[in-house]
Design a protein around this motif. Structure first.
Motif, PDB file in Angstrom:
ATOM      1  N   VAL A   1       0.830  -1.207   0.000  1.00 33.21           N
ATOM      2  CA  VAL A   1       0.000   0.000   0.000  1.00 33.21           C
ATOM      3  C   VAL A   1       0.862   1.254   0.000  1.00 33.21           C
ATOM      4  O   VAL A   1       0.591   2.211  -0.745  1.00 33.21           O
ATOM      5  N   LEU A   2       1.900   1.270   0.813  1.00 33.13           N
ATOM      6  CA  LEU A   2       2.767   2.441   0.859  1.00 33.13           C
ATOM      7  C   LEU A   2       3.513   2.629  -0.457  1.00 33.13           C
ATOM      8  O   LEU A   2       3.763   3.754  -0.897  1.00 33.13           O
ATOM      9  N   ALA A   3       3.877   1.519  -1.091  1.00 35.86           N
ATOM     10  CA  ALA A   3       4.526   1.610  -2.404  1.00 35.86           C
ATOM     11  C   ALA A   3       3.575   2.214  -3.433  1.00 35.86           C
ATOM     12  O   ALA A   3       3.935   3.097  -4.210  1.00 35.86           O
ATOM     13  N   GLU A   4       2.331   1.733  -3.412  1.00 34.88           N
ATOM     14  CA  GLU A   4       1.329   2.236  -4.358  1.00 34.88           C
ATOM     15  C   GLU A   4       1.001   3.707  -4.101  1.00 34.88           C
ATOM     16  O   GLU A   4       0.651   4.456  -5.017  1.00 34.88           O
ATOM     17  N   ALA A   5       1.133   4.121  -2.829  1.00 31.84           N
ATOM     18  CA  ALA A   5       0.842   5.512  -2.478  1.00 31.84           C
ATOM     19  C   ALA A   5       2.000   6.440  -2.814  1.00 31.84           C
ATOM     20  O   ALA A   5       1.929   7.646  -2.585  1.00 31.84           O
ATOM     21  N   GLY A   6       3.071   5.873  -3.359  1.00 35.60           N
ATOM     22  CA  GLY A   6       4.209   6.682  -3.747  1.00 35.60           C
ATOM     23  C   GLY A   6       5.189   6.974  -2.639  1.00 35.60           C
ATOM     24  O   GLY A   6       6.100   7.789  -2.788  1.00 35.60           O
ATOM     25  N   THR A   7       5.022   6.294  -1.499  1.00 35.53           N
ATOM     26  CA  THR A   7       5.889   6.548  -0.351  1.00 35.53           C
ATOM     27  C   THR A   7       7.347   6.231  -0.670  1.00 35.53           C
ATOM     28  O   THR A   7       8.265   6.933  -0.234  1.00 35.53           O
ATOM     29  N   PHE A   8       7.569   5.163  -1.415  1.00 33.64           N
ATOM     30  CA  PHE A   8       8.945   4.718  -1.667  1.00 33.64           C
ATOM     31  C   PHE A   8       9.587   5.433  -2.863  1.00 33.64           C
ATOM     32  O   PHE A   8      10.800   5.455  -2.987  1.00 33.64           O
ATOM     33  N   LYS A   9       8.748   5.984  -3.736  1.00 28.93           N
ATOM     34  CA  LYS A   9       9.230   6.796  -4.863  1.00 28.93           C
ATOM     35  C   LYS A   9      10.376   6.149  -5.634  1.00 28.93           C
ATOM     36  O   LYS A   9      11.384   6.770  -5.947  1.00 28.93           O
ATOM     37  N   GLY A  10      10.225   4.867  -5.905  1.00 22.99           N
ATOM     38  CA  GLY A  10      11.171   4.177  -6.777  1.00 22.99           C
ATOM     39  C   GLY A  10      12.458   3.722  -6.135  1.00 22.99           C
ATOM     40  O   GLY A  10      13.275   3.066  -6.772  1.00 22.99           O
ATOM     41  N   HIS A  11      12.699   4.055  -4.852  1.00 21.05           N
ATOM     42  CA  HIS A  11      13.928   3.605  -4.210  1.00 21.05           C
ATOM     43  C   HIS A  11      13.656   2.374  -3.347  1.00 21.05           C
ATOM     44  O   HIS A  11      12.513   2.028  -3.077  1.00 21.05           O
ATOM     45  N   ARG A  12      14.710   1.714  -2.942  1.00 20.15           N
ATOM     46  CA  ARG A  12      14.569   0.513  -2.112  1.00 20.15           C
ATOM     47  C   ARG A  12      14.160   0.944  -0.704  1.00 20.15           C
ATOM     48  O   ARG A  12      14.896   1.661  -0.020  1.00 20.15           O
ATOM     49  N   PRO A  13      12.993   0.530  -0.241  1.00 21.62           N
ATOM     50  CA  PRO A  13      12.482   1.012   1.041  1.00 21.62           C
ATOM     51  C   PRO A  13      13.201   0.396   2.247  1.00 21.62           C
ATOM     52  O   PRO A  13      13.744  -0.702   2.181  1.00 21.62           O
ATOM     53  N   VAL A  14      13.160   1.148   3.352  1.00 21.77           N
ATOM     54  CA  VAL A  14      13.770   0.715   4.608  1.00 21.77           C
ATOM     55  C   VAL A  14      12.741   0.857   5.724  1.00 21.77           C
ATOM     56  O   VAL A  14      12.011   1.856   5.786  1.00 21.77           O
ATOM     57  N   ALA A  15      12.702  -0.142   6.609  1.00 23.39           N
ATOM     58  CA  ALA A  15      11.782  -0.114   7.750  1.00 23.39           C
ATOM     59  C   ALA A  15      12.548  -0.296   9.046  1.00 23.39           C
ATOM     60  O   ALA A  15      13.516  -1.062   9.116  1.00 23.39           O
ATOM     61  N   VAL A  16      12.116   0.408  10.083  1.00 21.43           N
ATOM     62  CA  VAL A  16      12.631   0.221  11.440  1.00 21.43           C
ATOM     63  C   VAL A  16      11.607  -0.620  12.201  1.00 21.43           C
ATOM     64  O   VAL A  16      10.421  -0.289  12.210  1.00 21.43           O
ATOM     65  N   VAL A  17      12.051  -1.702  12.822  1.00 18.14           N
ATOM     66  CA  VAL A  17      11.140  -2.593  13.551  1.00 18.14           C
ATOM     67  C   VAL A  17      11.608  -2.744  14.989  1.00 18.14           C
ATOM     68  O   VAL A  17      12.774  -3.077  15.244  1.00 18.14           O
ATOM     69  N   GLY A  18      10.716  -2.470  15.935  1.00 20.54           N
ATOM     70  CA  GLY A  18      11.020  -2.633  17.358  1.00 20.54           C
ATOM     71  C   GLY A  18       9.874  -3.307  18.074  1.00 20.54           C
ATOM     72  O   GLY A  18       8.805  -3.527  17.496  1.00 20.54           O
ATOM     73  N   ARG A  19      10.078  -3.609  19.341  1.00 22.69           N
ATOM     74  CA  ARG A  19       9.040  -4.297  20.114  1.00 22.69           C
ATOM     75  C   ARG A  19       9.211  -4.009  21.599  1.00 22.69           C
ATOM     76  O   ARG A  19      10.267  -3.541  22.043  1.00 22.69           O
ATOM     77  N   ASP A  20       8.152  -4.283  22.356  1.00 16.00           N
ATOM     78  CA  ASP A  20       8.294  -4.274  23.809  1.00 16.00           C
ATOM     79  C   ASP A  20       8.685  -5.689  24.239  1.00 16.00           C
ATOM     80  O   ASP A  20       8.751  -6.604  23.402  1.00 16.00           O
ATOM     81  N   PRO A  21       8.994  -5.918  25.514  1.00 16.03           N
ATOM     82  CA  PRO A  21       9.590  -7.205  25.891  1.00 16.03           C
ATOM     83  C   PRO A  21       8.630  -8.369  26.120  1.00 16.03           C
ATOM     84  O   PRO A  21       9.085  -9.448  26.525  1.00 16.03           O
ATOM     85  N   ARG A  22       7.348  -8.205  25.839  1.00 20.63           N
ATOM     86  CA  ARG A  22       6.447  -9.337  26.097  1.00 20.63           C
ATOM     87  C   ARG A  22       6.828 -10.514  25.195  1.00 20.63           C
ATOM     88  O   ARG A  22       7.269 -10.340  24.056  1.00 20.63           O
ATOM     89  N   ALA A  23       6.637 -11.716  25.733  1.00 28.64           N
ATOM     90  CA  ALA A  23       7.139 -12.943  25.091  1.00 28.64           C
ATOM     91  C   ALA A  23       6.632 -13.094  23.657  1.00 28.64           C
ATOM     92  O   ALA A  23       7.384 -13.484  22.759  1.00 28.64           O
ATOM     93  N   SER A  24       5.363 -12.780  23.437  1.00 24.97           N
ATOM     94  CA  SER A  24       4.799 -12.969  22.096  1.00 24.97           C
ATOM     95  C   SER A  24       5.426 -12.045  21.070  1.00 24.97           C
ATOM     96  O   SER A  24       5.327 -12.281  19.866  1.00 24.97           O
ATOM     97  N   GLY A  25       6.080 -10.983  21.530  1.00 27.21           N
ATOM     98  CA  GLY A  25       6.735 -10.076  20.602  1.00 27.21           C
ATOM     99  C   GLY A  25       7.859 -10.730  19.828  1.00 27.21           C
ATOM    100  O   GLY A  25       8.212 -10.282  18.730  1.00 27.21           O
ATOM    101  N   GLU A  26       8.406 -11.785  20.391  1.00 30.76           N
ATOM    102  CA  GLU A  26       9.516 -12.463  19.719  1.00 30.76           C
ATOM    103  C   GLU A  26       9.054 -13.098  18.411  1.00 30.76           C
ATOM    104  O   GLU A  26       9.665 -12.905  17.358  1.00 30.76           O
ATOM    105  N   PHE A  27       7.949 -13.857  18.461  1.00 29.47           N
ATOM    106  CA  PHE A  27       7.517 -14.499  17.210  1.00 29.47           C
ATOM    107  C   PHE A  27       6.795 -13.517  16.295  1.00 29.47           C
ATOM    108  O   PHE A  27       6.876 -13.627  15.066  1.00 29.47           O
ATOM    109  N   LEU A  28       6.111 -12.528  16.882  1.00 28.85           N
ATOM    110  CA  LEU A  28       5.441 -11.541  16.040  1.00 28.85           C
ATOM    111  C   LEU A  28       6.450 -10.652  15.315  1.00 28.85           C
ATOM    112  O   LEU A  28       6.244 -10.301  14.147  1.00 28.85           O
TER     113      LEU A  28
END
Length: 452
Positions: A33-60
């Motif tokens: 969706v973000l690609a279609e919305a023009g967010t990436f504008k033709g370049h290779r996109p980058v994402a930052v991913v973080g989590r809180d320490p709850r156990a299920s965050g590991e597999f999610l």
């Protein structure tokens, strides 16, 4: 079928409502969706991913990373950090999107997926709706267009995130905290390391409680929803104040030296007057929600500060702040947004700025917070009801109207469905506590009967 996205991302019981398959699918959908919305504008996109320490965050987290990489997005994993840290790093690193795995103040079995757009801003409702629609379409069998070979995303650990975020927090403070003793309740959550480190670097003497997360104890009898431990610790250690976070540290509540609670309205009052004095309260305005205590409104009127109120949810506060160019807003629950330094509610920053005001004035927190007097406010959560019918029930509308007539100009009533939990919230405010309790319970019984 209800909308997946609530007021703060997609939440539910991990591995039941929120599965690995859903987390993966939502991440792929977000990338498309973000690609279609023009967010990436033709370049290779980058994402930052973080989590809180709850156990299920590991597999999610693993599912989200897999989904993004499979859609051609390079991923920077920052590990366990607060939600506002992920938002900050998304902007500071020039990433195209951020993803946070957390259910904030919810109990440990819950978890959630929250997306940030470029710059660290929450996604607009329209983009969330498109992501959900795309996810549902492909969950029903429509195949994804997937890159192969060098087109797949690469995954890297970004270990510098902790120091970069803490340095940012300390760097934006108006003054140091030398001479203050502060107790920090980390809720065994995402701020367990960040908040004590930031306060210490700013010069405070720090005492910590609930800063040993094990994946299972997040928000368990501690943090901003359980202040008794913080109250006791502040009094025991003779601290100047205490700060309590929730699981993902996007909110902050406090207690004064006597262990008395300082809620989000009072924190906003203290910060608003400090920023007004410093000339940084843009528009001489603070933005809050309809849940704010009537005492807060009266205090701001008395101090010559304009108050704008929005629907409940920090995203609506933020929208109004952006629309009007305002610098301060927040919620009674402790979500406070200082837009000059953060793109979302930041509990650690809020606590630091509150402590900085105490240090700068040399006045006790209780005295500073005394600018407003909280009127009695009773909140009752009604579970096991159809929350979608709150606004359409004629029976409830009649009950609310009768209650408002009874309270007159000395109080008010608010019924709303929770955006993050399966319940209806009944809030009653009155000059007399017993009257507020009686009216709230009567309305809660009516909600149970009408919507049960």
């Amino acid at each position: 079928m209800g909308r997946l996205f609530g007021t703060d991302g997609v939440r539910g019981v991990a591995n039941a409502d929120l599965t690995a398959e859903m987390a993966l699918g939502l991440s792929v959908a977000a990338a498309h969706v973000l690609a279609e919305a023009g967010t990436f504008k033709g370049h290779r996109p980058v994402a930052v991913v973080g989590r809180d320490p709850r156990a299920s965050g590991e597999f999610l987290e693993a599912a989200v990373v897999a989904g993004l990489a499979s859609a051609g997005v390079d991923v920077l994993r920052v590990g366990v950090l607060p939600t506002p840290a992920v938002a900050y790093l998304t902007g500071a690193l020039g990433a195209d999107l951020g993803v946070m795995l957390s259910a904030s103040h919810n109990p440990m079995p819950d978890n959630g997926v929250k997306f940030f757009a470029r710059g660290g801003h929450k996604l607009a409702d329209e983009l969330e709706d498109r992501i959900e629609s795309t996810y549902r379409e492909h969950a029903s069998g429509e195949p994804w267009d997937r890159p192969t070979g060098a087109g797949v995303g690469r995954v890297k650990e970004y270990d510098e995130g902790f120091d970069k975020y803490v340095a940012h927090l300390v760097g934006v403070l108006p003054n140091r905290l030398d001479g203050l003793k502060v107790v920090i309740d980390g809720a065994h959550g995402a701020a367990a390391r960040v908040s004590p480190e930031a306060f210490a670097r700013a010069g405070a003497e720090v005492v910590t409680i609930a800063t040993e997360p094990d994946g299972l104890n997040i928000n368990d009898g501690c943090g901003s929803t359980h202040l008794d431990g913080l109250r006791a610790a502040v009094v025991e250690h003779g601290a100047d104040l205490g700060v309590a976070h929730d699981g993902d540290a996007d909110r902050c509540l406090a207690v004064d030296a006597a262990g008395e609670e300082i809620d989000g309205d009072q924190i906003l009052s203290v910060l608003a007057l400090g920023m007004k004095e410093a000339g940084t309260l843009r528009g001489n305005t603070v933005v809050a929600t309809v849940m704010s205590n009537l005492g807060f409104k009266l205090a701001m009127e008395r101090e010559g500060v304009e108050l704008l109120q929005t629907a409940v949810g920090d995203r609506y506060v933020l929208e109004e702040m952006k629309r009007g160019g305002y610098s301060l807003g927040g919620e009674q629950s402790g979500h406070v947004i200082v837009l000059d330094h953060a793109t979302t509610g930041d509990g650690t920053l809020t606590g630091l700025m509150l402590a900085a005001r105490v240090a700068a004035t040399g006045r006790p927190l209780a005295e500073l917070a005394g600018v407003m007097r909280r009127l009695p406010q009773v909140l009752v959560n009604v579970r096991d009801v159809d929350k979608t019918r709150v606004s359409s029930s004629a029976r409830l509308a009649t009950a609310v109207n009768e209650a408002e007539k009874e309270l007159g100009e000395t109080g008010r009533v608010l019924l709303r469905s929770s955006g993050t939990e399966p319940l209806v919230r009944v809030m009653v405010e009155a000059a007399d506590l017993e009257q507020a309790r009686a009216v709230a319970q009567r309305l809660a019984d009516e909600v149970k009967s009408a919507l049960g």
